[in-house]
Design an enzyme around this catalytic site. Structure first.
Site, PDB file in Angstrom:
ATOM      1  N   TYR A  16      11.393  -0.967   2.059  1.00 22.34           N
ATOM      2  CA  TYR A  16      10.844  -2.011   2.925  1.00 22.34           C
ATOM      3  C   TYR A  16       9.732  -1.511   3.836  1.00 22.34           C
ATOM      4  CZ  TYR A  16      14.061   0.495   5.899  1.00 22.34           C
ATOM      5  OH  TYR A  16      14.714   1.506   6.555  1.00 22.34           O
ATOM      6  N   GLY A  17       9.466  -0.206   3.831  1.00 18.61           N
ATOM      7  CA  GLY A  17       8.514   0.355   4.800  1.00 18.61           C
ATOM      8  C   GLY A  17       7.419   1.171   4.158  1.00 18.61           C
ATOM      9  N   THR A  18       7.348   2.439   4.548  1.00 17.96           N
ATOM     10  CA  THR A  18       6.226   3.295   4.159  1.00 17.96           C
ATOM     11  C   THR A  18       6.275   3.749   2.705  1.00 17.96           C
ATOM     12  OG1 THR A  18       7.339   5.331   4.867  1.00 17.96           O
ATOM     13  CG2 THR A  18       6.027   4.147   6.525  1.00 17.96           C
ATOM     14  N   LEU A  19       7.360   3.445   1.983  1.00 20.33           N
ATOM     15  CA  LEU A  19       7.444   3.825   0.567  1.00 20.33           C
ATOM     16  C   LEU A  19       6.882   2.759  -0.369  1.00 20.33           C
ATOM     17  CD1 LEU A  19      10.969   5.461   0.668  1.00 20.33           C
ATOM     18  CD2 LEU A  19       8.846   6.625   0.035  1.00 20.33           C
ATOM     19  N   GLU A  91      14.135  10.319   4.218  1.00 15.93           N
ATOM     20  CA  GLU A  91      14.847   9.414   5.129  1.00 15.93           C
ATOM     21  C   GLU A  91      15.918  10.118   5.958  1.00 15.93           C
ATOM     22  OE1 GLU A  91      13.391   6.816   5.483  1.00 15.93           O
ATOM     23  OE2 GLU A  91      12.686   5.982   3.604  1.00 15.93           O
TER      24      GLU A  91
END
Length: 175
Positions: A16-19, A91
């Site tokens: 949901y983010g920087t990946l 993470e």
């Protein structure tokens, strides 16, 4: 490459983010030296969660507080065990984020169109999601997002790990 898939089962992951594609850490997913990752489609949580941007490094954080915030949009990948291990390292699972398996909706980009809702165009699947299980309650006062982009209107640019001050512990800001 494919013969290794028989030795290493695939794991479904919701990011949901920087990946996500176009975001600062997506290169980790594209680098075959880290393992195998295949984009399956867009994802959406079936439970509302708070997605906030926290710490002085502007890290997108998904707080493990069900039924608060928004249904969060992201991407779903199948990854092998090597890639999952790399994602766990990024993470900081289980010391910072905690990876748990949740039910999410998966829709191919081709299935999405203005005539259908995400729910109509998708199917239910299980996927691993990285949550922040313990956090300062003040984070719940922050803006909660449905979708994250480093280039979003929030103006909070993510600071990549290699640029950060190694003596500064960002975890203390949120835990």
């Amino acid at each position: 490459m494919y013969e290794n898939l028989f030795k290493s089962p695939l794991h479904r992951v919701f990011v949901y983010g920087t990946l996500k594609r176009g975001e600062p850490n997506h290169s980790l997913m594209k680098d075959t030296a880290n393992g195998y990752a295949k984009f399956l489609g867009l994802g959406k949580t079936t439970v509302q969660y708070p997605l906030v941007i926290g710490t002085k490094y502007n890290i997108p954080l998904l707080l493990k507080k069900p039924n608060t915030g928004n249904y969060v949009l992201g991407e779903i990948y199948d990854v092998d065990s090597s890639m999952l291990k790399r994602l766990d390292e990024l993470e900081e699972h289980p010391r910072f984020y905690e990876r748990t398996e949740e039910t999410v909706l998966l829709a191919s980009e081709a299935a999405l169109n203005p005539k259908k809702t995400f729910e109509e165009a998708s199917e239910s699947t299980k996927a691993w999601i990285y949550f922040l299980p313990k956090f300062k309650s003040s984070l719940l006062d922050d803006t909660m997002y449905e979708s994250y982009s480093n280039n979003g209107s929030h103006g909070q640019k993510y600071c990549e790990k290699y640029v950060r001050d190694p003596s500064y512990d960002h975890r203390k800001e949120v835990l």
